[in-house]
Design a protein around this motif. Structure first.
Motif, PDB file in Angstrom:
ATOM      1  N   UNK A   8      63.074  32.484  21.767  1.00 49.17           N
ATOM      2  CA  UNK A   8      63.215  33.532  22.786  1.00 49.17           C
ATOM      3  C   UNK A   8      61.877  33.821  23.457  1.00 49.17           C
ATOM      4  N   UNK A   9      61.874  34.116  24.697  1.00 49.17           N
ATOM      5  CA  UNK A   9      60.632  34.384  25.440  1.00 49.17           C
ATOM      6  C   UNK A   9      59.988  35.664  24.952  1.00 49.17           C
ATOM      7  N   UNK A  10      58.643  35.582  24.793  1.00 54.63           N
ATOM      8  CA  UNK A  10      57.857  36.745  24.333  1.00 54.63           C
ATOM      9  C   UNK A  10      56.996  37.221  25.494  1.00 54.63           C
ATOM     10  N   UNK A  11      57.027  38.505  25.790  1.00 55.74           N
ATOM     11  CA  UNK A  11      56.209  38.986  26.910  1.00 55.74           C
ATOM     12  C   UNK A  11      54.729  38.757  26.642  1.00 55.74           C
ATOM     13  N   UNK A  12      54.001  38.240  27.609  1.00 58.14           N
ATOM     14  CA  UNK A  12      52.580  37.952  27.468  1.00 58.14           C
ATOM     15  C   UNK A  12      51.754  39.242  27.633  1.00 58.14           C
ATOM     16  N   UNK A  13      50.732  39.357  26.777  1.00 62.22           N
ATOM     17  CA  UNK A  13      49.836  40.524  26.860  1.00 62.22           C
ATOM     18  C   UNK A  13      48.841  40.296  27.989  1.00 62.22           C
ATOM     19  N   UNK A  14      48.807  41.234  28.852  1.00 61.85           N
ATOM     20  CA  UNK A  14      47.878  41.135  29.964  1.00 61.85           C
ATOM     21  C   UNK A  14      46.565  41.840  29.594  1.00 61.85           C
ATOM     22  N   UNK A  15      45.461  41.247  30.030  1.00 60.93           N
ATOM     23  CA  UNK A  15      44.154  41.853  29.774  1.00 60.93           C
ATOM     24  C   UNK A  15      44.034  43.187  30.502  1.00 60.93           C
ATOM     25  N   UNK A  16      43.316  44.081  29.889  1.00 63.13           N
ATOM     26  CA  UNK A  16      43.153  45.408  30.481  1.00 63.13           C
ATOM     27  C   UNK A  16      42.341  45.315  31.769  1.00 63.13           C
ATOM     28  N   UNK A  17      42.835  45.949  32.780  1.00 64.45           N
ATOM     29  CA  UNK A  17      42.166  45.921  34.077  1.00 64.45           C
ATOM     30  C   UNK A  17      41.003  46.908  34.065  1.00 64.45           C
ATOM     31  N   UNK A  18      39.855  46.466  34.532  1.00 66.96           N
ATOM     32  CA  UNK A  18      38.662  47.318  34.605  1.00 66.96           C
ATOM     33  C   UNK A  18      38.314  47.552  36.057  1.00 66.96           C
ATOM     34  N   UNK A  19      38.212  48.801  36.423  1.00 68.17           N
ATOM     35  CA  UNK A  19      37.828  49.185  37.786  1.00 68.17           C
ATOM     36  C   UNK A  19      36.534  49.993  37.699  1.00 68.17           C
ATOM     37  N   UNK A  20      35.525  49.553  38.404  1.00 60.32           N
ATOM     38  CA  UNK A  20      34.206  50.190  38.359  1.00 60.32           C
ATOM     39  C   UNK A  20      33.947  50.980  39.615  1.00 60.32           C
ATOM     40  N   UNK A  21      33.317  52.130  39.437  1.00 59.58           N
ATOM     41  CA  UNK A  21      32.827  52.872  40.595  1.00 59.58           C
ATOM     42  C   UNK A  21      31.514  52.245  41.070  1.00 59.58           C
TER      43      UNK A  21
END
Length: 408
Positions: A8-21
């Motif tokens: 069965x397909x397993x949802x892939x973990x996405x890397x945490x998005x980093x937004x910088x000021x």
């Protein structure tokens, strides 16, 4: 029936998005291109900057030469915690201490003893000597000099350093010191000095030698300081006499082959025969207790030659109250050291030329020791004397128990 054996397909973990000021990006870039920051911190900052550009963890790991888990760790910690502060190492317990608190205290106690009291033929302790002494006494089986230094640093102990101090020997110390400090503040006998009254600080700097180096001095170069040959030929010595106008910051100097009453009076003649001192109401001469201007005889000799001149002596062993000593320290640093002169004539020319150069830009010294500071010093001495009396320690028959810190 056809069975589908696919997982069965397993949802892939996405890397945490980093937004910088803009501010965060500026701080991170400053660290990333720093030449002094720790390498581990620079690497972690570059991982965060790559993540902010949108690179995947695998790509960042290849770019920075680390594992994917390392990228995931610092990317997640920056995203979920307190920004740049989260990139530093967390406190660690470390390995158990090698030396017990009792052993550390005994080493500190040993450092607080004079070597002569322990029977060691030394004038001061050094860290290697303390390490050897601690092992000899059985305080520790073995300890390094660097460990001893770290233990002493905890309490800011530096037994290899020393500071000098002197006894107060002048019974009129408070009166004489207050008189000199009052002149520096433009007061005399509880009255302010007028515009036609001046304060001169005078003394002699003795035994300035002319040392002719056997090889020429080399100027500084790339990754090299100035080089001065150790061997030299003696070319004689002279004395430099100077009178410093305290409030106008002007120096009057002359050289002499020796010190004494005649050379000092020649300096007085040089100053008092020119304006504004010749027509001044009063000119106060602050001097120490040197042989050429000591006691009432010197004061009478000065006033007999120049009726408007008043000699004021500093207390015995308190030449630090004489401001001309500050000028002499400048001369020692900037003119005399490292002492490479071919003859006494060159020494004299250099001193007089520096005097003219100094007078062009000189400003009065910012004298910070005030009469209020003198009162605090005397109160501290009184507390010390009271402590000595209470402890009933034997007093030195040659000196009074009061002391002055030489760096006051």
């Amino acid at each position: 029936m056809k069975i589908d054996w696919r997982k069965p397909s397993v949802p892939r973990c996405r890397a945490r998005l980093i937004t910088l000021t803009a501010s965060e990006r500026r701080q991170l870039k400053k660290i990333a291109y720093s030449h002094t920051a720790a390498y581990q911190l620079v690497l972690r900052v570059r991982i965060v900057l790559d993540a902010a550009h949108g690179y995947a963890n695998n790509t960042i790991a290849q770019r920075r030469g680390v594992t994917v888990d390392t990228v995931r760790l610092w990317r997640g910690r920056y995203r979920s915690q307190d920004g740049i502060k989260s990139l530093t190492d967390r406190p660690r317990s470390g390995r158990p201490p090698t030396f017990s608190p009792l052993q550390r205290a005994e080493i500190k106690g040993l450092a607080c003893q004079l070597p002569a009291e322990t029977g060691a033929p030394l004038s001061r302790w050094s860290c290697p000597e303390l390490a050897r002494e601690a092992a000899r006494r059985g305080l520790t089986a073995m300890i390094s000099a660097s460990t001893v230094r770290r233990i002493l640093t905890e309490d800011a102990l530096k037994p290899w350093q020393h500071q000098s101090w002197i006894f107060i020997r002048d019974p009129q110390f408070a009166v004489k010191a207050a008189r000199v400090l009052g002149l520096y503040a433009r007061w005399w006998d509880d009255l302010p000095l007028g515009d036609a009254e001046y304060v001169i600080s005078a003394d002699e700097k003795t035994s300035i030698q002319a040392r002719c180096r056997c090889h020429p001095t080399l100027p500084p170069g790339r990754s090299r300081m100035m080089r001065v040959n150790h061997d030299y030929d003696r070319g004689g010595a002279l004395a430099y006499l100077a009178a410093y106008d305290v409030h106008n910051a002007h120096v009057y100097g002359r050289t002499s082959s020796k010190t004494g009453i005649v050379p000092f009076m020649d300096l007085v003649e040089q100053v008092m025969t020119q304006e504004p001192y010749a027509s001044a109401k009063r000119v106060f001469w602050v001097v120490d207790n040197g042989s050429s201007h000591r006691g009432k005889a010197a004061a009478d000799r000065l006033s007999a030659r120049f009726p408007n001149a008043v000699m004021v002596h500093t207390p015995v062993h308190a030449s630090w109250l004489n401001q001309v000593e500050i000028f002499f320290s400048i001369v020692q640093r900037k003119v005399v050291t490292p002492n490479d002169f071919t003859s006494l004539d060159q020494v004299e020319d250099r001193l007089i030329a520096f005097e003219r150069r100094y007078n062009e830009t000189a400003r009065p010294f910012r004298w910070k020791f005030t009469p209020a500071d003198l009162e605090d010093l005397l109160a501290r001495i009184e507390r010390h004397e009271q402590k000595e009396r209470n402890s009933k320690q034997p007093a030195d028959c040659n000196h009074q128990p009061a002391v002055i810190d030489a760096a006051a």
